[in-house]
Design an enzyme around this catalytic site. Sequence first.
Site, PDB file in Angstrom:
ATOM      1  N   LYS A 222       5.162   3.289  11.972  1.00 26.63           N
ATOM      2  CA  LYS A 222       3.871   2.686  12.366  1.00 26.63           C
ATOM      3  C   LYS A 222       4.106   1.558  13.370  1.00 26.63           C
ATOM      4  O   LYS A 222       3.377   1.416  14.333  1.00 26.63           O
ATOM      5  CB  LYS A 222       3.137   2.153  11.127  1.00 26.63           C
ATOM      6  CG  LYS A 222       1.892   1.363  11.474  1.00 26.63           C
ATOM      7  CD  LYS A 222       1.122   0.968  10.243  1.00 26.63           C
ATOM      8  CE  LYS A 222       1.750  -0.159   9.449  1.00 26.63           C
ATOM      9  NZ  LYS A 222       1.754  -1.472  10.140  1.00 26.63           N
TER      10      LYS A 222
ATOM     11  N   HIS B 164       0.884  -1.171   0.000  1.00 28.66           N
ATOM     12  CA  HIS B 164       0.000   0.000   0.000  1.00 28.66           C
ATOM     13  C   HIS B 164       0.922   1.222   0.000  1.00 28.66           C
ATOM     14  O   HIS B 164       2.156   1.086  -0.028  1.00 28.66           O
ATOM     15  CB  HIS B 164      -0.930  -0.017   1.224  1.00 28.66           C
ATOM     16  CG  HIS B 164      -0.219  -0.296   2.517  1.00 28.66           C
ATOM     17  ND1 HIS B 164       0.649   0.606   3.090  1.00 28.66           N
ATOM     18  CD2 HIS B 164      -0.208  -1.391   3.330  1.00 28.66           C
ATOM     19  CE1 HIS B 164       1.135   0.095   4.203  1.00 28.66           C
ATOM     20  NE2 HIS B 164       0.640  -1.120   4.370  1.00 28.66           N
TER      21      HIS B 164
ATOM     22  N   GLY C 282       1.900   3.148   2.231  1.00 29.70           N
ATOM     23  CA  GLY C 282       2.876   3.173   3.329  1.00 29.70           C
ATOM     24  C   GLY C 282       4.173   2.499   2.900  1.00 29.70           C
ATOM     25  O   GLY C 282       5.267   3.043   3.070  1.00 29.70           O
ATOM     26  N   HIS C 283       4.054   1.285   2.313  1.00 26.93           N
ATOM     27  CA  HIS C 283       5.262   0.592   1.825  1.00 26.93           C
ATOM     28  C   HIS C 283       5.970   1.433   0.763  1.00 26.93           C
ATOM     29  O   HIS C 283       7.194   1.542   0.756  1.00 26.93           O
ATOM     30  CB  HIS C 283       4.890  -0.734   1.154  1.00 26.93           C
ATOM     31  CG  HIS C 283       4.348  -1.776   2.074  1.00 26.93           C
ATOM     32  ND1 HIS C 283       3.035  -2.162   2.063  1.00 26.93           N
ATOM     33  CD2 HIS C 283       4.953  -2.533   3.022  1.00 26.93           C
ATOM     34  CE1 HIS C 283       2.844  -3.111   2.954  1.00 26.93           C
ATOM     35  NE2 HIS C 283       3.995  -3.349   3.559  1.00 26.93           N
TER      36      HIS C 283
ATOM     37  N   VAL D 141       2.027   6.474   7.080  1.00 29.21           N
ATOM     38  CA  VAL D 141       1.136   7.027   6.046  1.00 29.21           C
ATOM     39  C   VAL D 141      -0.289   6.624   6.418  1.00 29.21           C
ATOM     40  O   VAL D 141      -0.549   5.471   6.768  1.00 29.21           O
ATOM     41  CB  VAL D 141       1.518   6.486   4.645  1.00 29.21           C
ATOM     42  CG1 VAL D 141       0.548   6.998   3.585  1.00 29.21           C
ATOM     43  CG2 VAL D 141       2.939   6.885   4.293  1.00 29.21           C
TER      44      VAL D 141
ATOM     45  N   SER E  37      -2.192  -0.281   6.546  1.00 27.59           N
ATOM     46  CA  SER E  37      -1.634  -1.564   6.959  1.00 27.59           C
ATOM     47  C   SER E  37      -2.208  -2.649   6.055  1.00 27.59           C
ATOM     48  O   SER E  37      -3.400  -2.587   5.694  1.00 27.59           O
ATOM     49  CB  SER E  37      -2.026  -1.855   8.416  1.00 27.59           C
ATOM     50  OG  SER E  37      -1.830  -3.227   8.705  1.00 27.59           O
TER      51      SER E  37
ATOM     52  N   GLN F  60       8.655  -2.385  16.951  1.00 27.83           N
ATOM     53  CA  GLN F  60       9.532  -3.153  16.050  1.00 27.83           C
ATOM     54  C   GLN F  60      10.764  -2.321  15.662  1.00 27.83           C
ATOM     55  O   GLN F  60      11.902  -2.802  15.712  1.00 27.83           O
ATOM     56  CB  GLN F  60       8.742  -3.553  14.812  1.00 27.83           C
ATOM     57  CG  GLN F  60       9.581  -4.095  13.677  1.00 27.83           C
ATOM     58  CD  GLN F  60       8.747  -4.611  12.516  1.00 27.83           C
ATOM     59  OE1 GLN F  60       8.224  -5.709  12.594  1.00 27.83           O
ATOM     60  NE2 GLN F  60       8.629  -3.856  11.436  1.00 27.83           N
TER      61      GLN F  60
HETATM   62  O1  PAF Z   1       7.114  -5.053   9.330  1.00 26.11           O
HETATM   63  C1  PAF Z   1       7.135  -6.072   8.612  1.00 26.11           C
HETATM   64  O2  PAF Z   1       6.571  -6.124   7.514  1.00 26.11           O
HETATM   65  C2  PAF Z   1       7.853  -7.319   9.117  1.00 26.11           C
HETATM   66  O3  PAF Z   1       7.723  -7.453  10.495  1.00 26.11           O
HETATM   67  C3  PAF Z   1       9.332  -7.386   8.688  1.00 26.11           C
HETATM   68  C4  PAF Z   1      10.134  -6.243   9.286  1.00 26.11           C
HETATM   69  C5  PAF Z   1       9.427  -7.336   7.171  1.00 26.11           C
HETATM   70  C6  PAF Z   1       9.952  -8.697   9.162  1.00 26.11           C
HETATM   71  O4  PAF Z   1       9.303  -9.792   8.648  1.00 26.11           O
END
Ligand code: PAF
Length: 245
Positions: free
Chosen positions: A167, A52, A54-55, A194, A203, A171
């Site tokens: 987001k 999406h 965001g990516h 985003v 997401s 992590q």
């Molecule tokens: O955020 C994500 O999409 C996942 O947790 C990641 C960092 C690619 C690890 O699998």
Amino acid sequence: RRVSRSGGDLLRMTPAPRMRVLKSPAAVRRQVRAWRAEGTRTAFVPTMGYFHDGHLSLMRRARKLADHLVVSIFVNPTQFAPGEDFATYPRDMGKDRLLTEKVPVDILFTPDERAIYGDGCQTFVTPQALAKRMCGLSRPIFFQGVATVVAKLFHIVNPHVAVFGEKDFQQLTIIRRMVKDLNFDVNIIGAATVREPDGLAMSSRNVFLSEKEREDALALSSGLSSVQEAFGEGERSHAALQARL
Ligand code: PAF
């Protein structure tokens, strides 16, 4: 187009080569090693696909930080507990491929489970205190799975810089800490969340939300905006800020 250190003008006039889709860790390693030998820099965005905006914003940010961009798509089984949505996690490799071509991405790395975990994995990266709170309370193996796969991907891609979304703030914090604790030579960049026009953070899993759940989820962004507003107006009491959530 490129930000190369040498022959920049010539490279900028050269049309972008087609994106390569590689499944083999060895092939990715070979290409990045060749780029390093030329003195050029590589940025990396690890993902689980189903892209999406965001990516795409992470990729566009990464694109500006180096000469080459590698994006991985790997739905990582070790970060899903039994009963979670590993099998149903949304996937659409065809669409993802078209979107990455437009960024543009140099290498789309799409390993299968065997390429990453072979015939099993006996060694894991286990983040400690940071992984035991917030999301870690309901997903006790999640951050171990994330840290392990990100460490493996860093070893394969060997990037100069890697971009992760704010987001997933816990992590991002755990990955920064892992990089420091395990002496990875990679610069970690956090990129802004985003949002949809109504404030919902983008997401891949939003497709699972019912109408009611989607509406309820807006409480998160409206709560955070309200805290931000109060902070901007000078409120510094933790209790008063928390009460706005
Ligand atoms: O955020 C994500 O999409 C996942 O947790 C990641 C960092 C690619 C690890 O699998």
